[in-house]
Motif scaffolding. Structure first.
Motif, short mmCIF file in Angstrom:
data_model
loop_
_atom_site.label_atom_id
_atom_site.label_comp_id
_atom_site.label_asym_id
_atom_site.label_seq_id
_atom_site.Cartn_x
_atom_site.Cartn_y
_atom_site.Cartn_z
N UNK A 1 12.91 -6.65 -2.64
CA UNK A 1 12.89 -5.69 -3.75
C UNK A 1 11.60 -4.86 -3.71
N UNK A 2 10.51 -5.55 -3.39
CA UNK A 2 9.21 -4.89 -3.31
C UNK A 2 9.19 -3.85 -2.17
N UNK A 3 9.87 -4.18 -1.10
CA UNK A 3 9.91 -3.27 0.05
C UNK A 3 10.76 -2.04 -0.29
N UNK A 4 11.84 -2.28 -1.01
CA UNK A 4 12.66 -1.14 -1.44
C UNK A 4 11.83 -0.19 -2.31
N UNK A 5 11.08 -0.78 -3.22
CA UNK A 5 10.24 0.07 -4.09
C UNK A 5 9.23 0.84 -3.26
N UNK A 6 8.68 0.19 -2.24
CA UNK A 6 7.72 0.88 -1.37
C UNK A 6 8.37 2.09 -0.71
N UNK A 7 9.53 1.88 -0.15
CA UNK A 7 10.20 3.00 0.53
C UNK A 7 10.55 4.11 -0.46
N UNK A 8 10.87 3.74 -1.68
CA UNK A 8 11.18 4.76 -2.68
C UNK A 8 9.94 5.61 -2.99
N UNK A 9 8.76 4.97 -2.91
CA UNK A 9 7.52 5.68 -3.23
C UNK A 9 6.99 6.51 -2.07
N UNK A 10 7.39 6.19 -0.86
CA UNK A 10 6.77 6.83 0.31
C UNK A 10 7.06 8.33 0.32
N UNK A 11 6.10 9.09 0.85
CA UNK A 11 6.34 10.53 0.95
C UNK A 11 7.23 10.83 2.14
N UNK A 12 7.08 10.05 3.18
CA UNK A 12 7.86 10.34 4.39
C UNK A 12 8.25 9.02 5.05
N UNK B 1 0.83 -1.22 0.00
CA UNK B 1 0.00 0.00 0.00
C UNK B 1 0.85 1.26 0.00
N UNK B 2 2.04 1.15 0.53
CA UNK B 2 2.95 2.30 0.46
C UNK B 2 3.38 2.49 -0.99
N UNK B 3 3.66 1.37 -1.62
CA UNK B 3 4.10 1.43 -3.03
C UNK B 3 2.99 2.00 -3.91
N UNK B 4 1.74 1.62 -3.61
CA UNK B 4 0.65 2.10 -4.47
C UNK B 4 0.23 3.52 -4.09
N UNK B 5 0.78 4.06 -3.02
CA UNK B 5 0.47 5.44 -2.65
C UNK B 5 -0.69 5.60 -1.69
N UNK B 6 -1.33 4.49 -1.33
CA UNK B 6 -2.46 4.58 -0.40
C UNK B 6 -1.99 4.98 1.00
N UNK B 7 -0.84 4.46 1.38
CA UNK B 7 -0.20 4.90 2.63
C UNK B 7 0.95 5.83 2.23
N UNK B 8 0.99 6.97 2.90
CA UNK B 8 1.97 8.00 2.48
C UNK B 8 3.21 8.03 3.36
N UNK B 9 3.02 7.75 4.64
CA UNK B 9 4.15 7.89 5.56
C UNK B 9 4.32 6.63 6.38
N UNK B 10 5.56 6.28 6.66
CA UNK B 10 5.81 5.13 7.51
C UNK B 10 6.87 5.47 8.54
N UNK B 11 6.58 5.02 9.76
CA UNK B 11 7.51 5.24 10.87
C UNK B 11 7.94 3.85 11.35
N UNK B 12 9.23 3.57 11.19
CA UNK B 12 9.79 2.26 11.53
C UNK B 12 10.56 2.39 12.85
N UNK B 13 10.25 1.54 13.82
CA UNK B 13 10.98 1.61 15.10
C UNK B 13 11.55 0.24 15.46
N UNK B 14 12.86 0.15 15.50
CA UNK B 14 13.52 -1.03 16.05
C UNK B 14 13.47 -2.27 15.17
N UNK B 15 13.43 -2.08 13.87
CA UNK B 15 13.45 -3.21 12.97
C UNK B 15 14.01 -2.75 11.63
N UNK B 16 14.43 -3.70 10.81
CA UNK B 16 15.22 -3.39 9.62
C UNK B 16 14.61 -4.09 8.40
N UNK B 17 13.41 -3.64 8.00
CA UNK B 17 12.63 -4.41 7.01
C UNK B 17 13.29 -4.55 5.65
#
Ligand SMILES: Nc1nc2c(c(=O)[nH]1)N[C@H]1C(S)=C(S)[C@@H](COP(=O)(O)OP(=O)(O)OC[C@H]3O[C@@H](n4cnc5c(=O)[nH]c(N)nc54)[C@H](O)[C@@H]3O)O[C@H]1N2
Ligand SMILES: Nc1nc2c(c(=O)[nH]1)N[C@H]1C(S)=C(S)[C@@H](COP(=O)(O)OP(=O)(O)OC[C@H]3O[C@@H](n4cnc5c(=O)[nH]c(N)nc54)[C@H](O)[C@@H]3O)O[C@H]1N2
Ligand SMILES: [Mo]
Length: 741
Positions: free
Chosen positions: A399-410, A375-391
């Motif tokens: 690869x899919x997760x990298x693309x998601x982070x590239x798409x995220x606004x924040x 959903x981050x990749x598709x733009x439905x979720x705009x911001x993600x806050x990651x605490x204490x993990x290394x997804x």
């Protein structure tokens, strides 16, 4: 753990003799913890990125960082709604930070997109428990080990991953208990087994149900217990006795095991006075993970071997505080105190304590980890806050997760170490204090709550994780709800979530008592003088966490089979851990002794598969699935099933391109727990040109550390119940490492 502090620095760590999990013993990672606390790679300042991802970051003050983040999050909330903000949390942070992050998201932003690395870890066990007993978390305790005469370890390499607990198992074995280990690799745990079953990966469900059928055939079902304390038995009994999939022959065929061994294990379980079953990622990380937990529970229910001394199914929790997170409800469908967002009364109860208007909490679960990143990749979720993990390193098909982070606004990443794979994608990096630097609680596998007391000052600008979250929440306009004096005031609020149905109750636990008396085991109601070693057991019989008090016999059909290998992808890849490293190695990668003990990544393959593919010792191979490819040096021997290969998960992008095995793993999930199938992926391998990576450079002066390590390791061994062989292995491993230092 007890830390020896001198001049504001942790000099040494030793076990806490009072603690009911380890009674004073520590593994190599615990013994060297002073090195990881003071490691050179600690993240000690706040940073932000000015340009695009992976460009350099600049330092900024904590005030400025918190102001900017709050502004940006508030804007996203106001423009797109609070549920365009997601949190990805961890079982390695305190209960208190898990609690406030969950409260901010579900209670104030109205976003149920709160998930955690427990989705990759314990989700299947948690759902399996709920289906069988009505509530999450094991019913028995570690102390049952000392009363068990038969122990089954299935899908866990306890010797390497729960080494101190495994010493208790070995000590009990020395007294005559039998140990059965089921694993496609002949692990250190398997080598200690009285009966080792080298199962084909992904096929344990056949074995578990096959055993149940055998119990029926042998007429050893505890019919009285079944009729008084369970529901659903008859239909499942009928199905498994007529379905040819569960005949001994079919099970032997499916699992690749000898029928005689399957029977032998069943006979031992039937005869046991105390039967303990342990399982971990080998079962949970599967598309049938939930069913596997249910199937193990069914074995214990059918034999009536649970709830008494030495009798219990027992899922091993991986991370230090994954249990705390499950209690806090840091998964997309959960609320504190083992409650669910889908249940109206649970939402109302929570809304009252959080002091928010009725109908604030949304009734639909948010997006679980794999979907969250989609959903981050598709733009439905705009911001993600990651605490204490290394997804970026630990999620399947990364690869899919990298693309998601590239798409995220924040992207906000709150970590304690740097660099990490995920930090590369952060817009803001926030420095969290680790357990020894701030107060907080954690809950372990067997429901013991432990207080982490502050031993040393946090370095630089590092701040308690809960404090960072509440500072941002206050700045976003939720001052009243997030003004906490200290960690204990958060804990006190959390304690109000007593759940009479599931028995979850911490009301008798206080920081003061934890400091004075040590760990306390829930249920621990106010006024109690001891914790509860066995749940669901009352004076009048069993009372499981369903309104009728009965456990459920859950049907576990063999649907959702893992995909069979084929000519394009002839091997099954499985993944896991090594004894001396922790996950993505942000900590253990800094400790010379540990680096030497497990010094490089590898792909473990059987001699036959090496021959077939023209691969020899010291070669490098590519291991490729439909999702992607990793490149690794090989380890060739006969300690793994032919047709199966194994890679540790520890070396990732920080150590070199294409080392991350999660480039090739599967994002398929279990349909109930949504846990990804990290233990099973069809792959092919091919020899590639060897790379000349120097994984760990050798260092010259390490004498004090060598000494500390040797001293600690030997003390640990001396105090332990290691077998002679086990000691030999450790001594050899240690000497090998020591020579390299
Ligand atoms: N040293 C060390 N210890 C750790 C950790 C660490 O990083 N390092 N991490 C902690 C965490 S978070 C966790 S979750 C636990 C994990 O603890 P474990 O689950 O014990 O560890 P893993 O190595 O992930 O996997 C366990 C075993 O499952 C086997 N396996 C793979 N596929 C199958 C299968 O289909 N069937 C069966 N029966 N077995 C299979 C693998 O060969 C492996 O030996 O460890 C915890 N302890
Ligand atoms: N292929 C494959 N993938 C797997 C698994 C597998 O078996 N196979 N296992 C899965 C499992 S069971 C798990 S649990 C995950 C683990 O995966 P991750 O959670 O991604 O791994 P860690 O390296 O433990 O990441 C923890 C991060 O938190 C940081 N950190 C440590 N302490 C603190 C703290 O106190 N505060 C803050 N803010 N940060 C801190 C560390 O520096 C590190 O960056 O991996 C999963 N992925
Ligand atoms: Mo885990």
């Amino acid at each position: 753990m007890v830390l020896e502090v001198d001049d504001g620095k942790v000099r040494k760590s030793k076990g806490d003799a009072r603690h009911p999990a380890n009674f004073g013993k520590l593994c190599s990672k615990g013994l060297t913890v002073s090195k990881t606390i003071a490691a050179k790679n600690r993240l000690t300042r706040y940073y932000k990125r000015l340009g695009s991802q992976k460009t350099a970051m600049v330092e900024l003050s904590s005030e400025q960082a918190l102001d900017e983040i709050s502004d940006k999050l508030s804007k996203i909330r106001d423009e797109f709604g609070g549920d365009s903000i997601a949190f990805y949390l961890s079982g390695q942070i305190s209960t208190e930070v898990q609690y406030v992050a969950n409260k901010l998201a579900k209670g104030y932003l109205r976003s149920n997109h709160v998930d955690s690395n427990s989705r990759l870890c314990m989700a299947s066990a948690a759902v399996g428990y709920k289906k069988s007993f009505g509530a999450d978390a094991p019913m028995g305790s570690y102390q049952d080990i000392e009363h068990a005469d038969t122990m089954l370890i299935i899908g866990s390499n306890m010797a390497d991953c729960h080494p101190i607990l495994f010493q208790r198992v070995l000590a009990q074995q020395k007294k005559g208990a039998r140990l059965i280990v089921v694993d496609p690799r002949r692990t250190e745990s398997a080598k200690e087994a009285d009966l080792y079953l080298p199962i084909a990966p992904g096929r344990d469900l056949s074995l578990l149900v096959g055993w149940l059928r055998y119990f029926v055939e042998q007429d050893v079902i505890d019919r009285e217990f079944i009729s008084q304390s369970t529901a659903g038995w008859n239909d499942w009994e009928q199905e498994i006795t007529i379905n040819p999939e569960f005949s001994l022959e079919a099970v032997a065929e499916q699992t690749g095991l000898d029928a005689a061994d399957i029977i032998k294990a069943a006979e031992w379980m039937m005869a046991a006075k105390g039967l303990m079953s342990f399982w971990a990622m080998g079962l949970n990380q599967s598309r049938r993970g939930t069913h596997m937990t249910s199937a193990i529970n069914n074995l214990h229910l059918a034999l009536g071997k649970l709830g008494t001394l030495g009798n219990t199914p027992f899922s091993l929790t991986g991370q230090p505080n994954a249990m705390g997170g499950r209690e806090v409800g840091y998964l997309v469908n959960a609320l504190p105190g083992q409650r669910a967002v889908m249940v109206k009364e649970d939402r109302e109860f929570t809304e009252k304590i959080w002091n928010v208007p009725a109908d604030t909490i949304r009734p639909e679960p948010g997006a679980h980890a794999v979907n969250m990143f989609r959903k981050i990749k598709s733009g439905e979720i705009k911001a993600i806050w990651v605490i204490g993990t290394n997804p970026i390193a630990s999620m399947p098909n990364n690869q899919e997760v990298k693309e998601a982070f590239e798409h995220a606004e924040l992207v906000i990443v709150q970590d304690a170490y740097h660099p990490t794979e995920t930090a590369e994608y952060a817009d803001y990096l926030l420095p969290g204090a680790i357990w020894a630097e701030a107060e907080g609680t954690m809950t372990n596998s067997d429901r013991h709550v432990t207080l982490m007391q502050q031993a040393v000052e946090p370095p630089g600008d590092t701040t308690a994780d809960w404090k960072i979250v509440t500072e941002v929440a206050q700045r976003m306009g939720y001052r009243d709800a997030f003004t906490y004096q200290d960690a204990e005031s958060i804990f006190s609020e959390f304690k109000q979530f007593i759940n009479p149905l599931t028995g979850w109750d911490l009301s008798g636990i206080t920081y003061k008592k934890l400091a004075q008396e040590g760990a306390m085991q829930w249920p621990y109601p106010e006024g109690a003088t001891t914790g509860t070693a066995r749940r669901y057991v009352t004076e009048t019989g069993f009372q499981f966490a369903f309104p009728d008090g009965k456990a459920r016999i859950v049907q576990t059909p063999l649907a959702e089979a893992p995909l069979s290998v084929n000519t394009t992808y002839p091997l099954v890849l499985t993944t896991g851990r090594l004894p001396h490293h922790w996950h993505t190695m942000t900590k253990t990668g800094q400790v010379d002794a540990l680096k030497k003990l497990n010094d490089r990544p590898f792909l473990h393959i059987h001699n036959l598969d090496a021959q077939k593919n023209g691969i020899e010792k010291n070669d490098w191979v590519s291991v490729e699935s439909i999702h992607g490819r990793a490149e690794l040096p090989v380890l060739i021997d006969d300690q793994i099933r032919p047709g199966t290969c194994f890679s540790p998960i520890h070396w990732n992008d920080v150590y070199g391109e294409k080392l991350c095995i999660n480039e090739a793993t599967s994002p398929e999930v279990d349909p109930y727990s949504f846990q990804p199938e990290l233990k099973y992926m069809r792959v092919r391998i091919a020899k590639i040109e060897a790379k000349n990576y120097r994984f760990f450079k050798q260092r010259a002066e390490t004498t004090p550390m060598q000494e500390a390590y040797q001293e600690g390791l030997l003390a640990g061994q001396a105090a332990s119940g290691f077998s002679v062989r086990q000691k030999q292995i450790l001594a050899e491993q240690f000497m090998a490492g020591f020579r390299l230092l």
